[in-house]
Design a protein around this motif. Structure first.
Motif, short mmCIF file in Angstrom:
data_model
loop_
_atom_site.label_atom_id
_atom_site.label_comp_id
_atom_site.label_asym_id
_atom_site.label_seq_id
_atom_site.Cartn_x
_atom_site.Cartn_y
_atom_site.Cartn_z
N GLY A 1 -8.87 -22.38 43.81
CA GLY A 1 -7.96 -21.40 44.42
C GLY A 1 -7.96 -21.51 45.94
N ASN A 2 -9.14 -21.67 46.55
CA ASN A 2 -9.22 -21.84 48.01
C ASN A 2 -8.49 -23.10 48.47
OD1 ASN A 2 -10.61 -19.55 48.59
ND2 ASN A 2 -12.61 -20.53 48.88
N ALA A 3 -8.69 -24.19 47.73
CA ALA A 3 -8.03 -25.45 48.11
C ALA A 3 -6.51 -25.29 48.03
CB ALA A 3 -8.50 -26.58 47.19
N ARG B 1 -11.16 -31.40 46.49
CA ARG B 1 -10.81 -31.92 47.81
C ARG B 1 -9.38 -31.50 48.17
NH1 ARG B 1 -11.63 -37.10 46.77
NH2 ARG B 1 -9.50 -37.81 46.90
N ASP B 2 -9.21 -30.96 49.38
CA ASP B 2 -7.84 -30.63 49.79
C ASP B 2 -7.47 -31.37 51.06
OD1 ASP B 2 -8.55 -29.14 52.21
OD2 ASP B 2 -9.22 -27.53 50.90
N VAL B 3 -6.17 -31.36 51.36
CA VAL B 3 -5.68 -31.96 52.60
C VAL B 3 -5.21 -30.78 53.46
CG1 VAL B 3 -3.96 -33.52 53.61
CG2 VAL B 3 -4.92 -34.01 51.33
N GLY C 1 -15.14 -14.84 47.89
CA GLY C 1 -15.04 -15.94 46.93
C GLY C 1 -16.19 -16.93 47.00
N LEU C 2 -16.50 -17.41 48.22
CA LEU C 2 -17.56 -18.43 48.32
C LEU C 2 -18.96 -17.81 48.19
CD1 LEU C 2 -16.14 -20.88 51.02
CD2 LEU C 2 -16.32 -21.23 48.55
N ALA C 3 -19.09 -16.53 48.53
CA ALA C 3 -20.40 -15.86 48.30
C ALA C 3 -20.66 -15.81 46.80
CB ALA C 3 -20.38 -14.45 48.90
N LYS D 1 -4.93 -22.35 48.45
CA LYS D 1 -4.55 -21.39 49.50
C LYS D 1 -4.54 -22.02 50.88
CE LYS D 1 -7.65 -18.13 48.86
NZ LYS D 1 -8.49 -16.95 48.74
N TYR D 2 -5.64 -22.76 51.18
CA TYR D 2 -5.82 -23.25 52.55
C TYR D 2 -5.37 -24.70 52.75
CZ TYR D 2 -8.55 -18.97 52.76
OH TYR D 2 -8.92 -17.65 52.69
N GLY D 3 -5.07 -25.39 51.64
CA GLY D 3 -4.57 -26.77 51.76
C GLY D 3 -3.11 -26.75 52.20
N GLY E 1 -6.98 -13.04 50.02
CA GLY E 1 -8.44 -13.29 49.96
C GLY E 1 -9.25 -12.01 50.18
N THR E 2 -10.43 -11.99 49.58
CA THR E 2 -11.32 -10.83 49.75
C THR E 2 -12.46 -11.17 50.71
OG1 THR E 2 -12.71 -11.55 47.92
CG2 THR E 2 -10.91 -10.01 47.38
N GLY E 3 -12.66 -12.45 50.99
CA GLY E 3 -13.79 -12.86 51.82
C GLY E 3 -15.08 -12.93 51.01
N ARG F 1 -5.14 -14.89 58.00
CA ARG F 1 -4.66 -15.88 57.02
C ARG F 1 -5.26 -15.59 55.63
NH1 ARG F 1 -5.07 -22.42 57.17
NH2 ARG F 1 -3.82 -22.69 55.29
N SER F 2 -6.56 -15.27 55.63
CA SER F 2 -7.23 -14.98 54.36
C SER F 2 -6.56 -13.77 53.70
CB SER F 2 -8.71 -14.71 54.61
OG SER F 2 -9.25 -13.91 53.60
N ARG F 3 -6.32 -12.71 54.48
CA ARG F 3 -5.73 -11.48 53.90
C ARG F 3 -4.32 -11.75 53.40
NH1 ARG F 3 -8.87 -8.80 57.89
NH2 ARG F 3 -10.61 -7.85 56.80
P1 ADP Z 1 -11.39 -15.77 51.06
O1 ADP Z 1 -11.19 -14.73 50.02
O2 ADP Z 1 -11.11 -15.26 52.43
O3 ADP Z 1 -10.73 -17.04 50.77
P2 ADP Z 1 -13.89 -17.14 50.63
O4 ADP Z 1 -15.24 -16.59 50.57
O5 ADP Z 1 -13.38 -17.82 49.42
O6 ADP Z 1 -12.98 -15.96 51.09
O7 ADP Z 1 -13.85 -18.17 51.83
C1 ADP Z 1 -14.34 -17.76 53.09
C2 ADP Z 1 -13.53 -18.38 54.19
O8 ADP Z 1 -13.74 -19.78 54.20
C3 ADP Z 1 -12.04 -18.21 54.02
O9 ADP Z 1 -11.60 -17.00 54.57
C4 ADP Z 1 -11.49 -19.41 54.79
O10 ADP Z 1 -11.43 -19.09 56.15
C5 ADP Z 1 -12.57 -20.47 54.60
N1 ADP Z 1 -12.25 -21.45 53.54
C6 ADP Z 1 -12.69 -21.45 52.28
N2 ADP Z 1 -12.23 -22.53 51.60
C7 ADP Z 1 -11.49 -23.23 52.48
C8 ADP Z 1 -10.74 -24.45 52.40
N3 ADP Z 1 -10.67 -25.15 51.26
N4 ADP Z 1 -10.13 -24.88 53.51
C9 ADP Z 1 -10.19 -24.18 54.67
N5 ADP Z 1 -10.87 -23.03 54.80
C10 ADP Z 1 -11.51 -22.56 53.72
#
Ligand code: ADP
Length: 406
Positions: free
Chosen positions: A299-301, A328-330, A363-365, A303-305, A359-361, A353-355
């Protein structure tokens, strides 16, 4: 020998002496009889009374507490301990010497523990509240925190005990920040919803405005829901932290399912997913949590790719015991200073951008906690201007005979 035995032996000796003189004086037939009676009497006097024979022996006196045994005792303690005599360090255990330096033996204690709060306490004749700690910030390294306790000993010396509070303080800080951040994150959409309810009450008859406001309220409510869902996930995963997952999970099949779910949510972006699948064994895992891991990382790839650019998902065997997932994203990538903090709760590189992307901030935690519970490894690498690669290693359910490291 008991204290009663000495006078009794002297009396016996006197009886023998008198008997011998009597025997010498009479020097007759009676001499043998007198000598016999005398010897019997002497034996009776010299022998201890029966109660003395059965009386328990007095317990051995405890060995004197020497300076050496005091040193050995403090050496057995893992936290720094110092013995102070006349304001000088008389002894210091290994932990104290590691923290303060080998040179502290014999030094003035205020020089040995170079900290203003420690010096003030150690100089004061007032013992203060017994056991009350003095907080020392920056002793050792700048971010270290210690609690120092001082106790007076009967011989006039003092014992100084230092206990490391760095970890506990950091955990407190994280908890306080987490509650503050979570409250703030929930309050923002709630305030927006309450504001729109008030405005709607005034403009209820305009259907277009109503529809627009209701759409915004729905969006904010869903944001709150995602946040609450993520908070609950985090606490569930943390609660299960010490229970190793034991399902056999086929990651290739799980990925296909997650891909379908993502396609239903964001069909255009999910179309960019490219699968690079090897022959991988099942992993030992928790199916629900691993699905969440896929959702968050893929989902992050998405969103942010960069839109239209591929998101490549790889699944391969890593050695005989692990499975490697790579996503892997570009994109413009992530600057190196952010990388170590990405798995912190509510840490975002670009908050707006996340909001905007929902995004909740968290996901990666959540991903980090899932990987830890699975006894796996997580790595996030990024090249600014090129893109980001997230790698997760998970233990295979069974080892793969003869598989090669990839
Ligand atoms: P969020 O819900 O904001 O996506 P995450 O905990 O998943 O929260 O990610 C934390 C932050 O890490 C994101 O807000 C974003 O800034 C950055 N991030 C995560 N994955 C990527 C990615 N694939 N490319 C660029 N930035 C990323």
């Amino acid at each position: 020998m008991s204290s009663l035995s000495i006078p009794r032996t002297l009396v016996a000796l006197a009886v023998i002496l008198v008997t011998a003189i009597a025997a010498w004086a009479t020097a007759g037939i009676e001499a043998g009889g007198i000598a016999l009676i005398g010897a019997g009497l002497a034996a009776l006097i010299a022998s201890p009374p029966p109660e003395e024979l059965v009386a328990p022996a007095a317990p051995p006196a405890p060995p004197e507490r020497t300076e050496t045994s005091a040193r050995e005792a403090i050496e057995a303690i893992f936290e720094p301990v110092l013995l102070i005599e006349a304001n000088r360090v008389a002894a210091a255990n290994r932990a104290a010497r590691t923290l303060l330096g080998e040179h502290i033996l014999g030094e003035d204690v205020r020089v040995a523990i170079r900290h203003p709060a420690a010096a003030e306490r150690l100089l004061s004749s007032d013992e203060g509240t017994p056991g009350a700690p003095v907080h020392l910030v920056g002793l050792g390294t700048l971010d270290q925190r210690w609690e120092m306790r001082v106790r007076a000993m009967a011989d006039g010396g003092r014992i100084v005990h230092l206990s490391d509070r760095t970890g506990a303080h950091a955990a407190d800080r994280i908890r306080i920040d987490f509650v503050a951040n979570a409250s703030h994150e929930l309050r923002t959409p709630l305030a927006s919803i309450l504001g729109f309810i008030e405005t709607l009450e005034d403009a209820a008859d305009d259907p277009e405005t109503r529809a627009r406001f209701l759409a915004v309220m729905g969006k904010e409510a869903r944001r709150m829901q995602r946040l609450i869902d993520d908070l609950m996930s985090l606490s569930r995963i943390e609660a299960e932290k010490y229970r190793a997952p034991d399902d056999r999970v086929d990651l290739v099949q799980l990925f296909a399912q997650v891909r379908d779910e993502l396609s239903a949510l964001a069909p255009a972006r999910a179309a960019a997913i490219v699968a690079d699948l090897g022959d991988v064994p099942a992993v030992r895992g928790d199916r629900v949590q691993l699905s969440q891991l896929f959702h968050n990382v893929v989902g992050n790839a998405m969103k942010y790719g960069r839109p239209g650019q591929p998101v490549t998902v790889g699944l391969h065997a890593a050695g005989t015991a692990m499975v490697r997932l790579t996503v892997r994203d570009v994109s413009e990538g992530i600057a190196p200073e952010h990388l170590p903090r990405l798995t912190e709760r509510f840490y975002r590189v670009d908050s707006s951008r996340s909001r905007a992307a929902g995004g909740t901030g968290l996901g990666l935690a959540i991903v980090k906690h899932i990987v830890e519970r699975h006894r796996g490894r997580l790595d996030i690498a990024s090249v600014v201007g090129t893109g980001t690669t997230v790698t997760v290693l998970l233990p295979a359910a069974t080892e793969i005979p003869g598989a090669l490291s990839s």
